[in-house]
Design a protein around this motif. Structure first.
Motif, PDB file in Angstrom:
ATOM      1  N   ALA A  37       0.792  -1.228   0.000  1.00  0.00           N
ATOM      2  CA  ALA A  37       0.000   0.000   0.000  1.00  0.00           C
ATOM      3  C   ALA A  37       0.830   1.287   0.000  1.00  0.00           C
ATOM      4  CB  ALA A  37      -0.979  -0.010   1.172  1.00  0.00           C
ATOM      5  N   PRO A  38       1.859   1.410   0.844  1.00  0.00           N
ATOM      6  CA  PRO A  38       2.604   2.679   0.854  1.00  0.00           C
ATOM      7  C   PRO A  38       3.302   2.988  -0.468  1.00  0.00           C
ATOM      8  CG  PRO A  38       3.056   1.396   2.840  1.00  0.00           C
ATOM      9  CD  PRO A  38       2.332   0.491   1.886  1.00  0.00           C
ATOM     10  N   ARG A  39       3.521   1.967  -1.307  1.00  0.00           N
ATOM     11  CA  ARG A  39       4.229   2.178  -2.572  1.00  0.00           C
ATOM     12  C   ARG A  39       3.294   2.257  -3.774  1.00  0.00           C
ATOM     13  NH1 ARG A  39       7.434  -1.689  -4.248  1.00  0.00           N
ATOM     14  NH2 ARG A  39       7.012  -3.354  -2.769  1.00  0.00           N
ATOM     15  N   ILE A  40       1.980   2.104  -3.551  1.00  0.00           N
ATOM     16  CA  ILE A  40       1.037   2.230  -4.663  1.00  0.00           C
ATOM     17  C   ILE A  40       0.694   3.707  -4.827  1.00  0.00           C
ATOM     18  CG2 ILE A  40      -1.232   1.604  -5.558  1.00  0.00           C
ATOM     19  CD1 ILE A  40      -1.044  -0.989  -3.985  1.00  0.00           C
ATOM     20  N   VAL A  41       1.150   4.291  -5.915  1.00  0.00           N
ATOM     21  CA  VAL A  41       1.020   5.735  -6.127  1.00  0.00           C
ATOM     22  C   VAL A  41      -0.441   6.161  -6.186  1.00  0.00           C
ATOM     23  CG1 VAL A  41       1.568   7.639  -7.705  1.00  0.00           C
ATOM     24  CG2 VAL A  41       3.247   5.819  -7.304  1.00  0.00           C
ATOM     25  N   ASN A  42      -1.266   5.370  -6.848  1.00  0.00           N
ATOM     26  CA  ASN A  42      -2.692   5.688  -6.956  1.00  0.00           C
ATOM     27  C   ASN A  42      -3.512   4.791  -6.029  1.00  0.00           C
ATOM     28  OD1 ASN A  42      -2.040   3.425  -8.521  1.00  0.00           O
ATOM     29  ND2 ASN A  42      -3.776   3.736  -9.907  1.00  0.00           N
ATOM     30  N   LEU A  43      -3.080   4.685  -4.777  1.00  0.00           N
ATOM     31  CA  LEU A  43      -3.717   3.784  -3.821  1.00  0.00           C
ATOM     32  C   LEU A  43      -5.209   4.027  -3.644  1.00  0.00           C
ATOM     33  CD1 LEU A  43      -3.531   1.497  -1.756  1.00  0.00           C
ATOM     34  CD2 LEU A  43      -2.884   3.200  -0.034  1.00  0.00           C
ATOM     35  N   PRO A  44      -5.698   5.257  -3.492  1.00  0.00           N
ATOM     36  CA  PRO A  44      -7.149   5.424  -3.291  1.00  0.00           C
ATOM     37  C   PRO A  44      -7.979   4.782  -4.388  1.00  0.00           C
ATOM     38  CG  PRO A  44      -5.994   7.454  -2.762  1.00  0.00           C
ATOM     39  CD  PRO A  44      -4.981   6.542  -3.385  1.00  0.00           C
ATOM     40  N   GLU A  45      -7.557   4.970  -5.653  1.00  0.00           N
ATOM     41  CA  GLU A  45      -8.321   4.400  -6.758  1.00  0.00           C
ATOM     42  C   GLU A  45      -8.186   2.874  -6.801  1.00  0.00           C
ATOM     43  OE1 GLU A  45      -7.120   8.572  -7.702  1.00  0.00           O
ATOM     44  OE2 GLU A  45      -6.040   6.768  -7.063  1.00  0.00           O
ATOM     45  N   TRP A  46      -6.962   2.390  -6.624  1.00  0.00           N
ATOM     46  CA  TRP A  46      -6.739   0.939  -6.681  1.00  0.00           C
ATOM     47  C   TRP A  46      -7.421   0.240  -5.516  1.00  0.00           C
ATOM     48  CZ3 TRP A  46      -5.416  -1.861 -10.615  1.00  0.00           C
ATOM     49  CH2 TRP A  46      -4.993  -3.188 -10.418  1.00  0.00           C
ATOM     50  N   ARG A  47      -7.350   0.840  -4.333  1.00  0.00           N
ATOM     51  CA  ARG A  47      -8.005   0.271  -3.154  1.00  0.00           C
ATOM     52  C   ARG A  47      -9.514   0.193  -3.364  1.00  0.00           C
ATOM     53  NH1 ARG A  47     -10.467   2.527   1.324  1.00  0.00           N
ATOM     54  NH2 ARG A  47     -10.264   1.350   3.295  1.00  0.00           N
ATOM     55  N   ALA A  48     -10.108   1.264  -3.882  1.00  0.00           N
ATOM     56  CA  ALA A  48     -11.551   1.282  -4.120  1.00  0.00           C
ATOM     57  C   ALA A  48     -11.952   0.189  -5.104  1.00  0.00           C
ATOM     58  CB  ALA A  48     -11.983   2.654  -4.634  1.00  0.00           C
ATOM     59  N   PHE A  67      -6.912   2.411 -21.282  1.00  0.00           N
ATOM     60  CA  PHE A  67      -7.989   1.449 -21.497  1.00  0.00           C
ATOM     61  C   PHE A  67      -8.437   0.759 -20.210  1.00  0.00           C
ATOM     62  CE2 PHE A  67      -3.814  -0.273 -22.371  1.00  0.00           C
ATOM     63  CZ  PHE A  67      -3.756  -1.377 -21.533  1.00  0.00           C
ATOM     64  N   ALA A  68      -7.707   0.905 -19.127  1.00  0.00           N
ATOM     65  CA  ALA A  68      -8.048   0.248 -17.865  1.00  0.00           C
ATOM     66  C   ALA A  68      -7.342   0.971 -16.723  1.00  0.00           C
ATOM     67  CB  ALA A  68      -7.627  -1.220 -17.884  1.00  0.00           C
ATOM     68  N   LEU A  69      -7.888   0.815 -15.516  1.00  0.00           N
ATOM     69  CA  LEU A  69      -7.257   1.426 -14.353  1.00  0.00           C
ATOM     70  C   LEU A  69      -5.931   0.723 -14.070  1.00  0.00           C
ATOM     71  CD1 LEU A  69      -7.428   3.357 -11.864  1.00  0.00           C
ATOM     72  CD2 LEU A  69      -8.425   1.419 -10.619  1.00  0.00           C
ATOM     73  N   PRO A  70      -4.806   1.437 -14.108  1.00  0.00           N
ATOM     74  CA  PRO A  70      -3.526   0.794 -13.824  1.00  0.00           C
ATOM     75  C   PRO A  70      -3.217   0.804 -12.325  1.00  0.00           C
ATOM     76  CG  PRO A  70      -3.136   3.038 -14.488  1.00  0.00           C
ATOM     77  CD  PRO A  70      -4.629   2.837 -14.516  1.00  0.00           C
ATOM     78  N   MET A  71      -2.383  -0.119 -11.913  1.00  0.00           N
ATOM     79  CA  MET A  71      -1.772  -0.030 -10.590  1.00  0.00           C
ATOM     80  C   MET A  71      -0.388   0.551 -10.808  1.00  0.00           C
ATOM     81  SD  MET A  71      -0.724  -2.885  -7.706  1.00  0.00           S
ATOM     82  CE  MET A  71       0.541  -3.647  -8.720  1.00  0.00           C
ATOM     83  N   ARG A  72      -0.127   1.723 -10.233  1.00  0.00           N
ATOM     84  CA  ARG A  72       1.177   2.364 -10.363  1.00  0.00           C
ATOM     85  C   ARG A  72       1.935   2.162  -9.064  1.00  0.00           C
ATOM     86  NH1 ARG A  72      -2.160   5.940 -13.238  1.00  0.00           N
ATOM     87  NH2 ARG A  72      -2.412   7.384 -11.508  1.00  0.00           N
ATOM     88  N   LEU A  73       2.994   1.402  -9.162  1.00  0.00           N
ATOM     89  CA  LEU A  73       3.725   0.938  -7.983  1.00  0.00           C
ATOM     90  C   LEU A  73       5.146   1.466  -7.984  1.00  0.00           C
ATOM     91  CD1 LEU A  73       3.646  -1.073  -5.502  1.00  0.00           C
ATOM     92  CD2 LEU A  73       4.645  -2.752  -7.075  1.00  0.00           C
TER      93      LEU A  73
END
Length: 288
Positions: free
Chosen positions: A155-166, A233-239
């Motif tokens: 979690a601390p390293r996921i740049v777009n955590l709010p979106e990915w978490r949701a 085209f899709a929500l990415p996970m940016r880590l």
């Protein structure tokens, strides 16, 4: 095989499944080659469905395999689907096939999870991304949701955590709506309660190193890499990884027409690089 005594709750449970699927008694009757009158009698307990009828209704309602067993037992019949442990000798061919699939996907990350997101297999691409994760989260049984959303996990390293978490929580909510799983509900309540780590401002933009063939560029929290927008085209996970930001989109595959509860609940999740820079980085840094 012995059978359990009939349980009048099978009718209301079938009605609950029908209402979840938002279809009428008439539509269900057409799908199951029955009549709306008979469906009504079954749902109200006035008629006990045959074993074949229970299975046809379950198929028409796309009821998960585990829940089909529950419907059969409630109706007074023996469970139809086995639940074979994944480490059983009978599952050796499946395990070998999964291992080959995960290895073939390298250097890109891929893993296999069970019905409560327990990790049953993973490749070296996943191992690459786990640097910095607390050791206690890597002690078996490892859970993918806990590993991703825990403050000491990714979690601390996921740049777009709010979106990915949701997105992950919404995925769990959809699954909970389909299966009656106290363990899954408990996991959801646990991970949904995790605090969301704050990210320092200086991690919003990081450099991606040159990879094979001279690929290079930069990554930012707005999804731009190397001057182009990644994963539109899709929500990415940016880590964030090693001071860089890697970008992935994920896909999930399940088995078609499974005849075993264990197999029915397995899911293969693969992470596809969302830009050329991430792909080059993975090829250059895959652990031995």
């Amino acid at each position: 095989m012995t059978t359990a005594p009939p349980d009048t709750e099978v009718g209301p449970l079938l009605r609950e499944w029908r209402e979840r699927r938002r279809i009428s008694q008439l539509e269900l009757a057409l799908r199951a080659d029955s009549s709306a009158r008979h469906i009504s009698f079954v749902e109200t307990g006035r008629s006990r469905p045959s074993e074949d009828m229970v299975l046809r209704l379950a198929e028409a309602l796309d009821v998960p395999v585990r829940e089909r067993n529950a419907l059969l037992v409630m109706a007074g019949y023996a469970p139809r689907y086995a639940q074979t442990p994944l480490d059983a000798p009978a599952m050796s061919a499946l395990r070998e096939s999964l291992d080959r699939l995960l290895t073939a996907y390298e250097p890109y990350p891929a893993l296999v999870v069970d019905g409560v997101y327990g990790v049953v297999a993973a490749n070296r691409g996943i191992a690459l991304l786990l640097e910095g994760v607390a050791e206690r989260l890597l002690v078996p049984p490892v859970n993918a949701m806990r590993l991703t959303l825990h403050p000491e996990g990714l979690a601390p390293r996921i740049v777009n955590l709010p979106e990915w978490r949701a997105d992950l929580l919404a995925q769990m909510e959809r699954q909970i709506a389909l299966v009656r799983s106290p363990a899954l509900r408990e996991l959801y309540e646990e991970v949904a309660a995790y605090p969301v780590p704050e990210r320092p401002a200086d991690t919003d933009r990081t450099d991606v190193p040159e990879g094979p063939g001279g690929a290079g560029g930069s990554a930012s929290a707005d999804g731009r890499t190397g001057g182009e927008r990644a994963a539109a085209f899709a929500l990415p996970m940016r880590l964030e990884h090693g001071g860089r930001v890697l970008s992935f989109v994920s896909s999930i595959a399940t088995f078609n027409t499974p005849m075993d509860v264990t197999v029915a609940e397995l899911a293969i999740e693969t992470f596809l690089p969302a830009d050329r820079e991430t792909a080059a980085y993975l090829h250059a840094h895959l652990p031995p």
